[in-house]
Design a protein around this motif. Structure first.
Motif, PDB file in Angstrom:
ATOM      1  N   GLU A  34      -6.813   7.844   6.621  1.00 57.22           N
ATOM      2  CA  GLU A  34      -5.504   7.252   7.723  1.00 57.22           C
ATOM      3  C   GLU A  34      -5.928   5.954   8.055  1.00 57.22           C
ATOM      4  O   GLU A  34      -4.726   5.179   8.268  1.00 57.22           O
ATOM      5  N   GLU A  35      -6.905   5.525   8.287  1.00 58.84           N
ATOM      6  CA  GLU A  35      -7.160   4.322   8.856  1.00 58.84           C
ATOM      7  C   GLU A  35      -7.807   3.200   8.176  1.00 58.84           C
ATOM      8  O   GLU A  35      -7.383   2.120   8.678  1.00 58.84           O
ATOM      9  N   MET A  36      -7.954   3.379   7.084  1.00 61.31           N
ATOM     10  CA  MET A  36      -8.695   2.372   6.259  1.00 61.31           C
ATOM     11  C   MET A  36      -7.906   2.264   4.747  1.00 61.31           C
ATOM     12  O   MET A  36      -7.713   1.379   3.909  1.00 61.31           O
ATOM     13  N   LEU A  37      -7.689   3.677   4.051  1.00 60.35           N
ATOM     14  CA  LEU A  37      -7.237   3.528   2.719  1.00 60.35           C
ATOM     15  C   LEU A  37      -5.579   3.404   2.692  1.00 60.35           C
ATOM     16  O   LEU A  37      -5.313   3.345   1.537  1.00 60.35           O
ATOM     17  N   SER A  38      -5.291   3.737   3.716  1.00 62.21           N
ATOM     18  CA  SER A  38      -3.811   3.399   3.547  1.00 62.21           C
ATOM     19  C   SER A  38      -3.169   2.641   4.628  1.00 62.21           C
ATOM     20  O   SER A  38      -3.972   2.400   5.619  1.00 62.21           O
ATOM     21  N   ASN A  39      -1.950   2.267   4.658  1.00 65.27           N
ATOM     22  CA  ASN A  39      -1.315   1.597   5.571  1.00 65.27           C
ATOM     23  C   ASN A  39      -0.115   2.321   6.139  1.00 65.27           C
ATOM     24  O   ASN A  39       0.771   2.614   5.546  1.00 65.27           O
ATOM     25  N   PRO A  40      -0.561   2.931   7.315  1.00 67.47           N
ATOM     26  CA  PRO A  40       0.541   3.855   7.868  1.00 67.47           C
ATOM     27  C   PRO A  40       1.802   3.486   7.910  1.00 67.47           C
ATOM     28  O   PRO A  40       2.907   4.264   8.138  1.00 67.47           O
ATOM     29  N   VAL A  41       2.117   2.173   7.950  1.00 70.28           N
ATOM     30  CA  VAL A  41       3.380   1.646   8.190  1.00 70.28           C
ATOM     31  C   VAL A  41       4.203   1.757   6.940  1.00 70.28           C
ATOM     32  O   VAL A  41       5.493   2.288   6.753  1.00 70.28           O
ATOM     33  N   ILE A  42       3.589   1.719   5.795  1.00 69.58           N
ATOM     34  CA  ILE A  42       4.344   1.991   4.519  1.00 69.58           C
ATOM     35  C   ILE A  42       3.756   3.064   3.494  1.00 69.58           C
ATOM     36  O   ILE A  42       4.583   3.132   2.627  1.00 69.58           O
ATOM     37  N   GLU A  43       2.696   3.723   3.868  1.00 74.17           N
ATOM     38  CA  GLU A  43       2.259   4.481   2.981  1.00 74.17           C
ATOM     39  C   GLU A  43       1.802   6.085   3.699  1.00 74.17           C
ATOM     40  O   GLU A  43       1.705   6.240   4.868  1.00 74.17           O
ATOM     41  N   ASP A  44       1.912   7.037   2.838  1.00 68.80           N
ATOM     42  CA  ASP A  44       1.388   8.293   3.595  1.00 68.80           C
ATOM     43  C   ASP A  44       0.293   8.840   2.660  1.00 68.80           C
ATOM     44  O   ASP A  44       0.120   8.515   1.392  1.00 68.80           O
ATOM     45  N   VAL A  45      -0.578   9.263   3.271  1.00 67.02           N
ATOM     46  CA  VAL A  45      -1.690  10.168   2.745  1.00 67.02           C
ATOM     47  C   VAL A  45      -1.225  11.376   2.198  1.00 67.02           C
ATOM     48  O   VAL A  45      -0.919  12.188   3.132  1.00 67.02           O
TER      49      VAL A  45
ATOM     50  N   MET B 158     -21.931  15.883  -9.219  1.00 67.86           N
ATOM     51  CA  MET B 158     -22.208  15.330  -7.609  1.00 67.86           C
ATOM     52  C   MET B 158     -20.463  15.611  -7.344  1.00 67.86           C
ATOM     53  O   MET B 158     -19.515  15.203  -7.919  1.00 67.86           O
ATOM     54  N   PRO B 159     -20.449  16.315  -6.246  1.00 66.75           N
ATOM     55  CA  PRO B 159     -18.983  16.374  -5.613  1.00 66.75           C
ATOM     56  C   PRO B 159     -18.541  15.008  -4.890  1.00 66.75           C
ATOM     57  O   PRO B 159     -19.156  14.389  -4.905  1.00 66.75           O
ATOM     58  N   ARG B 160     -17.160  15.104  -5.035  1.00 65.36           N
ATOM     59  CA  ARG B 160     -16.648  13.931  -4.411  1.00 65.36           C
ATOM     60  C   ARG B 160     -15.194  14.391  -3.778  1.00 65.36           C
ATOM     61  O   ARG B 160     -14.912  15.305  -4.087  1.00 65.36           O
ATOM     62  N   ILE B 161     -14.743  13.481  -2.808  1.00 58.70           N
ATOM     63  CA  ILE B 161     -13.615  13.791  -2.177  1.00 58.70           C
ATOM     64  C   ILE B 161     -12.577  12.607  -2.590  1.00 58.70           C
ATOM     65  O   ILE B 161     -12.963  11.419  -3.073  1.00 58.70           O
ATOM     66  N   VAL B 162     -11.476  13.406  -3.229  1.00 59.03           N
ATOM     67  CA  VAL B 162     -10.298  12.499  -3.554  1.00 59.03           C
ATOM     68  C   VAL B 162      -9.437  12.445  -2.661  1.00 59.03           C
ATOM     69  O   VAL B 162      -8.886  13.418  -1.798  1.00 59.03           O
ATOM     70  N   VAL B 163      -8.938  11.241  -2.298  1.00 61.08           N
ATOM     71  CA  VAL B 163      -7.732  10.852  -1.490  1.00 61.08           C
ATOM     72  C   VAL B 163      -6.723  10.206  -2.191  1.00 61.08           C
ATOM     73  O   VAL B 163      -6.843   9.324  -2.956  1.00 61.08           O
ATOM     74  N   GLU B 164      -5.489  10.638  -1.936  1.00 59.49           N
ATOM     75  CA  GLU B 164      -4.344  10.144  -2.777  1.00 59.49           C
ATOM     76  C   GLU B 164      -3.298   9.631  -1.629  1.00 59.49           C
ATOM     77  O   GLU B 164      -2.862  10.265  -0.510  1.00 59.49           O
ATOM     78  N   VAL B 165      -2.899   8.575  -1.952  1.00 60.33           N
ATOM     79  CA  VAL B 165      -1.837   7.538  -0.916  1.00 60.33           C
ATOM     80  C   VAL B 165      -0.585   7.280  -1.647  1.00 60.33           C
ATOM     81  O   VAL B 165      -0.868   6.682  -2.952  1.00 60.33           O
ATOM     82  N   MET B 166       0.481   7.415  -1.418  1.00 61.86           N
ATOM     83  CA  MET B 166       1.788   7.089  -1.970  1.00 61.86           C
ATOM     84  C   MET B 166       2.785   6.324  -0.878  1.00 61.86           C
ATOM     85  O   MET B 166       2.461   6.344   0.413  1.00 61.86           O
ATOM     86  N   PRO B 167       3.507   5.441  -1.380  1.00 64.34           N
ATOM     87  CA  PRO B 167       4.270   4.539  -0.652  1.00 64.34           C
ATOM     88  C   PRO B 167       5.091   5.672   0.020  1.00 64.34           C
ATOM     89  O   PRO B 167       5.719   6.649  -0.415  1.00 64.34           O
ATOM     90  N   LYS B 168       5.691   5.198   1.156  1.00 60.49           N
ATOM     91  CA  LYS B 168       6.626   6.197   2.071  1.00 60.49           C
ATOM     92  C   LYS B 168       7.949   6.339   1.329  1.00 60.49           C
ATOM     93  O   LYS B 168       8.498   5.325   0.499  1.00 60.49           O
ATOM     94  N   PRO B 169       8.711   7.514   1.323  1.00 60.84           N
ATOM     95  CA  PRO B 169       9.846   7.574   0.119  1.00 60.84           C
ATOM     96  C   PRO B 169      10.799   6.716   0.589  1.00 60.84           C
ATOM     97  O   PRO B 169      11.598   6.218  -0.335  1.00 60.84           O
ATOM     98  N   GLU B 170      10.941   6.098   1.907  1.00 54.66           N
ATOM     99  CA  GLU B 170      11.831   5.326   2.119  1.00 54.66           C
ATOM    100  C   GLU B 170      11.687   3.863   1.808  1.00 54.66           C
ATOM    101  O   GLU B 170      12.406   2.895   2.199  1.00 54.66           O
ATOM    102  N   ILE B 171      10.523   3.446   1.634  1.00 54.67           N
ATOM    103  CA  ILE B 171       9.997   2.359   1.208  1.00 54.67           C
ATOM    104  C   ILE B 171      10.176   1.977  -0.168  1.00 54.67           C
ATOM    105  O   ILE B 171       9.912   2.696  -1.278  1.00 54.67           O
ATOM    106  N   LEU B 172      10.724   0.734  -0.457  1.00 57.82           N
ATOM    107  CA  LEU B 172      11.030   0.287  -1.953  1.00 57.82           C
ATOM    108  C   LEU B 172       9.417   0.231  -2.754  1.00 57.82           C
ATOM    109  O   LEU B 172       8.572  -0.277  -2.091  1.00 57.82           O
TER     110      LEU B 172
END
Lengths: 83, 83
Positions: free
Chosen positions: B64-75, B1-15
């Motif tokens: 963008e809207e639910m799996l990450s927090n756009p203030v501190i994370e990048d998709v 079964m296919p699936r969609i992989v989403v990857e989220v990382m803390p923004k570079p400037e965030i500790l």
């Protein structure tokens, strides 16, 4: 700077409460297309200079021994990525 | 079964205290090759049937809207993967 990406997911037979919570919240926010969600971890290991075979082997070992819990998690990917 | 992989990382400037903790523990366990570690999240969204453009668009929006927090994370990635 190149880096090594390590991806770890809960084993398929292990309950994933975070993934379940996301899966049940998605339809309420208008996202109807997904039948299940699982949440795991992604690590970025920075390497000074180029990624040698030795560094990649170390990353695989660290992934199995430290970045994942082999009782409940699988290392699903270890790959080199250019930053 | 296919699936969609989403990857989220803390923004570079965030500790990233988890990443920092791992980076400082690695040398003690014999892993000397890594200059920094950052820890983020990996989500697998299962789709019934094939992954349509519509499902992929929904996954990008959910990322963008639910799996990450756009203030501190990048998709950092949204991709289709065969299970």
């Amino acid at each position: 700077m190149p880096r090594i990406v390590v991806e770890v997911m809960p084993k398929p037979e292990i309950l994933d409460p975070q993934g379940k919570a996301i899966a049940s919240a998605l339809p309420h926010l208008g996202f109807q297309d997904f039948s299940a969600v699982r949440q795991g971890k992604r690590f970025e290991l920075s390497v000074d200079g180029e990624v040698t075979d030795e560094a990649l082997a170390q990353a695989r070992k660290a992934a199995e021994e430290m970045l994942s819990n082999p009782v409940i998690e699988d290392v699903v990917d270890v790959r080199v990525e250019d930053a």
